[in-house]
Design a protein around this motif. Structure first.
Motif, PDB file in Angstrom:
ATOM      1  N   GLU A  59       0.836  -1.207   0.000  1.00 45.51           N
ATOM      2  CA  GLU A  59       0.000   0.000   0.000  1.00 45.51           C
ATOM      3  C   GLU A  59       0.868   1.253   0.000  1.00 45.51           C
ATOM      4  OE1 GLU A  59      -3.341   0.402  -0.355  1.00 45.51           O
ATOM      5  OE2 GLU A  59      -3.199  -1.723  -0.864  1.00 45.51           O
ATOM      6  N   TYR A  60       1.922   1.254   0.808  1.00 44.22           N
ATOM      7  CA  TYR A  60       2.850   2.381   0.837  1.00 44.22           C
ATOM      8  C   TYR A  60       3.445   2.609  -0.555  1.00 44.22           C
ATOM      9  CZ  TYR A  60       7.024   5.120   1.689  1.00 44.22           C
ATOM     10  OH  TYR A  60       8.003   6.097   1.625  1.00 44.22           O
ATOM     11  N   CYS A  61       3.863   1.537  -1.192  1.00 41.26           N
ATOM     12  CA  CYS A  61       4.487   1.643  -2.517  1.00 41.26           C
ATOM     13  C   CYS A  61       3.492   2.141  -3.563  1.00 41.26           C
ATOM     14  CB  CYS A  61       5.087   0.302  -2.922  1.00 41.26           C
ATOM     15  SG  CYS A  61       6.557  -0.121  -1.945  1.00 41.26           S
ATOM     16  N   ARG A  62       2.257   1.688  -3.485  1.00 41.56           N
ATOM     17  CA  ARG A  62       1.229   2.165  -4.427  1.00 41.56           C
ATOM     18  C   ARG A  62       1.020   3.673  -4.302  1.00 41.56           C
ATOM     19  NH1 ARG A  62      -0.866  -2.854  -4.799  1.00 41.56           N
ATOM     20  NH2 ARG A  62      -1.814  -3.099  -2.781  1.00 41.56           N
ATOM     21  N   THR A  63       0.950   4.162  -3.089  1.00 38.13           N
ATOM     22  CA  THR A  63       0.672   5.581  -2.875  1.00 38.13           C
ATOM     23  C   THR A  63       1.907   6.460  -3.039  1.00 38.13           C
ATOM     24  OG1 THR A  63       0.945   5.390  -0.482  1.00 38.13           O
ATOM     25  CG2 THR A  63      -1.279   5.111  -1.349  1.00 38.13           C
ATOM     26  N   ASN A  64       3.087   5.856  -3.104  1.00 37.19           N
ATOM     27  CA  ASN A  64       4.322   6.637  -3.233  1.00 37.19           C
ATOM     28  C   ASN A  64       5.041   6.388  -4.553  1.00 37.19           C
ATOM     29  OD1 ASN A  64       4.910   8.203  -0.585  1.00 37.19           O
ATOM     30  ND2 ASN A  64       4.029   6.253   0.037  1.00 37.19           N
ATOM     31  N   ASN A  65       4.291   5.922  -5.538  1.00 35.70           N
ATOM     32  CA  ASN A  65       4.796   5.835  -6.906  1.00 35.70           C
ATOM     33  C   ASN A  65       6.002   4.898  -7.057  1.00 35.70           C
ATOM     34  OD1 ASN A  65       4.217   6.625  -9.527  1.00 35.70           O
ATOM     35  ND2 ASN A  65       5.739   8.248  -9.510  1.00 35.70           N
ATOM     36  N   VAL A  66       6.002   3.812  -6.306  1.00 36.92           N
ATOM     37  CA  VAL A  66       7.051   2.797  -6.450  1.00 36.92           C
ATOM     38  C   VAL A  66       6.598   1.829  -7.533  1.00 36.92           C
ATOM     39  CG1 VAL A  66       8.269   0.909  -5.302  1.00 36.92           C
ATOM     40  CG2 VAL A  66       7.814   3.042  -4.072  1.00 36.92           C
ATOM     41  N   GLU A  67       7.474   1.561  -8.480  1.00 31.97           N
ATOM     42  CA  GLU A  67       7.095   0.744  -9.638  1.00 31.97           C
ATOM     43  C   GLU A  67       6.937  -0.736  -9.310  1.00 31.97           C
ATOM     44  OE1 GLU A  67       8.794  -0.293 -14.044  1.00 31.97           O
ATOM     45  OE2 GLU A  67       9.005   1.734 -13.281  1.00 31.97           O
ATOM     46  N   GLU A  68       7.824  -1.263  -8.491  1.00 30.92           N
ATOM     47  CA  GLU A  68       7.830  -2.705  -8.257  1.00 30.92           C
ATOM     48  C   GLU A  68       8.361  -3.010  -6.867  1.00 30.92           C
ATOM     49  OE1 GLU A  68      10.187  -6.460 -10.242  1.00 30.92           O
ATOM     50  OE2 GLU A  68       9.465  -4.876 -11.565  1.00 30.92           O
ATOM     51  N   VAL A  69       7.812  -4.063  -6.262  1.00 34.65           N
ATOM     52  CA  VAL A  69       8.302  -4.585  -4.984  1.00 34.65           C
ATOM     53  C   VAL A  69       8.830  -5.983  -5.259  1.00 34.65           C
ATOM     54  CG1 VAL A  69       7.689  -5.246  -2.634  1.00 34.65           C
ATOM     55  CG2 VAL A  69       6.564  -3.278  -3.698  1.00 34.65           C
ATOM     56  N   PHE A  70      10.035  -6.268  -4.790  1.00 35.59           N
ATOM     57  CA  PHE A  70      10.570  -7.615  -5.001  1.00 35.59           C
ATOM     58  C   PHE A  70      11.372  -8.078  -3.801  1.00 35.59           C
ATOM     59  CE2 PHE A  70      13.963  -4.901  -6.495  1.00 35.59           C
ATOM     60  CZ  PHE A  70      15.131  -5.584  -6.246  1.00 35.59           C
ATOM     61  N   VAL A  71      11.581  -9.392  -3.762  1.00 37.53           N
ATOM     62  CA  VAL A  71      12.303 -10.022  -2.666  1.00 37.53           C
ATOM     63  C   VAL A  71      13.137 -11.159  -3.252  1.00 37.53           C
ATOM     64  CG1 VAL A  71      10.443 -11.641  -2.134  1.00 37.53           C
ATOM     65  CG2 VAL A  71      12.059 -11.003  -0.345  1.00 37.53           C
ATOM     66  N   GLN A  72      14.222 -11.462  -2.600  1.00 43.21           N
ATOM     67  CA  GLN A  72      15.078 -12.574  -3.010  1.00 43.21           C
ATOM     68  C   GLN A  72      14.895 -13.699  -2.004  1.00 43.21           C
ATOM     69  OE1 GLN A  72      19.170 -11.460  -3.485  1.00 43.21           O
ATOM     70  NE2 GLN A  72      19.875 -13.543  -3.274  1.00 43.21           N
ATOM     71  N   ALA A  73      14.694 -14.903  -2.509  1.00 41.75           N
ATOM     72  CA  ALA A  73      14.587 -16.073  -1.638  1.00 41.75           C
ATOM     73  C   ALA A  73      15.396 -17.206  -2.258  1.00 41.75           C
ATOM     74  CB  ALA A  73      13.127 -16.489  -1.470  1.00 41.75           C
ATOM     75  N   ASP A  74      16.115 -17.928  -1.423  1.00 44.57           N
ATOM     76  CA  ASP A  74      16.943 -19.032  -1.899  1.00 44.57           C
ATOM     77  C   ASP A  74      16.076 -20.224  -2.295  1.00 44.57           C
ATOM     78  OD1 ASP A  74      19.365 -17.702  -1.501  1.00 44.57           O
ATOM     79  OD2 ASP A  74      19.403 -18.280   0.615  1.00 44.57           O
ATOM     80  N   VAL A  75      16.488 -20.927  -3.320  1.00 47.22           N
ATOM     81  CA  VAL A  75      15.756 -22.086  -3.818  1.00 47.22           C
ATOM     82  C   VAL A  75      15.595 -23.148  -2.730  1.00 47.22           C
ATOM     83  CG1 VAL A  75      15.829 -23.965  -5.511  1.00 47.22           C
ATOM     84  CG2 VAL A  75      16.476 -21.656  -6.186  1.00 47.22           C
ATOM     85  N   VAL A  76      16.550 -23.265  -1.842  1.00 48.44           N
ATOM     86  CA  VAL A  76      16.486 -24.296  -0.799  1.00 48.44           C
ATOM     87  C   VAL A  76      15.582 -23.892   0.368  1.00 48.44           C
ATOM     88  CG1 VAL A  76      18.733 -25.265  -1.357  1.00 48.44           C
ATOM     89  CG2 VAL A  76      18.562 -23.421   0.331  1.00 48.44           C
ATOM     90  N   ASP A  77      15.114 -22.657   0.398  1.00 47.50           N
ATOM     91  CA  ASP A  77      14.267 -22.173   1.492  1.00 47.50           C
ATOM     92  C   ASP A  77      12.797 -22.301   1.101  1.00 47.50           C
ATOM     93  OD1 ASP A  77      13.113 -20.958   3.649  1.00 47.50           O
ATOM     94  OD2 ASP A  77      14.415 -19.192   3.616  1.00 47.50           O
ATOM     95  N   ASP A  78      12.275 -23.527   1.215  1.00 49.34           N
ATOM     96  CA  ASP A  78      10.904 -23.820   0.796  1.00 49.34           C
ATOM     97  C   ASP A  78       9.874 -22.955   1.511  1.00 49.34           C
ATOM     98  OD1 ASP A  78      11.755 -25.746  -0.996  1.00 49.34           O
ATOM     99  OD2 ASP A  78      11.588 -27.365   0.472  1.00 49.34           O
ATOM    100  N   TYR A  79      10.054 -22.738   2.817  1.00 46.00           N
ATOM    101  CA  TYR A  79       9.090 -21.936   3.565  1.00 46.00           C
ATOM    102  C   TYR A  79       9.012 -20.522   3.020  1.00 46.00           C
ATOM    103  CZ  TYR A  79       6.680 -19.426   7.209  1.00 46.00           C
ATOM    104  OH  TYR A  79       5.793 -18.623   7.879  1.00 46.00           O
TER     105      TYR A  79
END
Length: 85
Positions: A59-79
């Motif tokens: 919601e913060y990103c939508r209202t503050n003109n942020v184009e994309e939100v992303f995260v990095q997760a390791d392939v071995v971290d199933d959870y």
């Protein structure tokens, strides 16, 4: 200005948090939000606090003109992979 911290509280105690770097890509005028860390105290886990933090960030990103939100997760971290999907 390029670093965000969001917290979740229960009464006056901090029970979770989220840190985010705002990155300026060279091919866009809008920043990207990179989720660096997300944590919830063990006794408060599996109560939706993590999802609420992500929702609040989105919601913060939508209202503050942020184009994309992303995260990095390791392939071995199933959870983590299941959670972020």
């Amino acid at each position: 200005p390029n670093f965000l911290v969001m917290i979740a509280k229960n009464d006056e105690a901090i029970v979770g948090g989220l840190t985010v770097y705002l990155l300026s890509p060279y091919y866009s005028n809008k920043p990207y939000a990179y989720i660096f860390d997300l944590a919830v105290r063990r006794e408060y886990q599996r109560k939706g606090i993590d999802k609420q933090l992500i929702h609040t960030l989105n919601e913060y990103c939508r209202t503050n003109n942020v184009e994309e939100v992303f995260v990095q997760a390791d392939v071995v971290d199933d959870y983590a992979l299941d959670f972020y999907r």
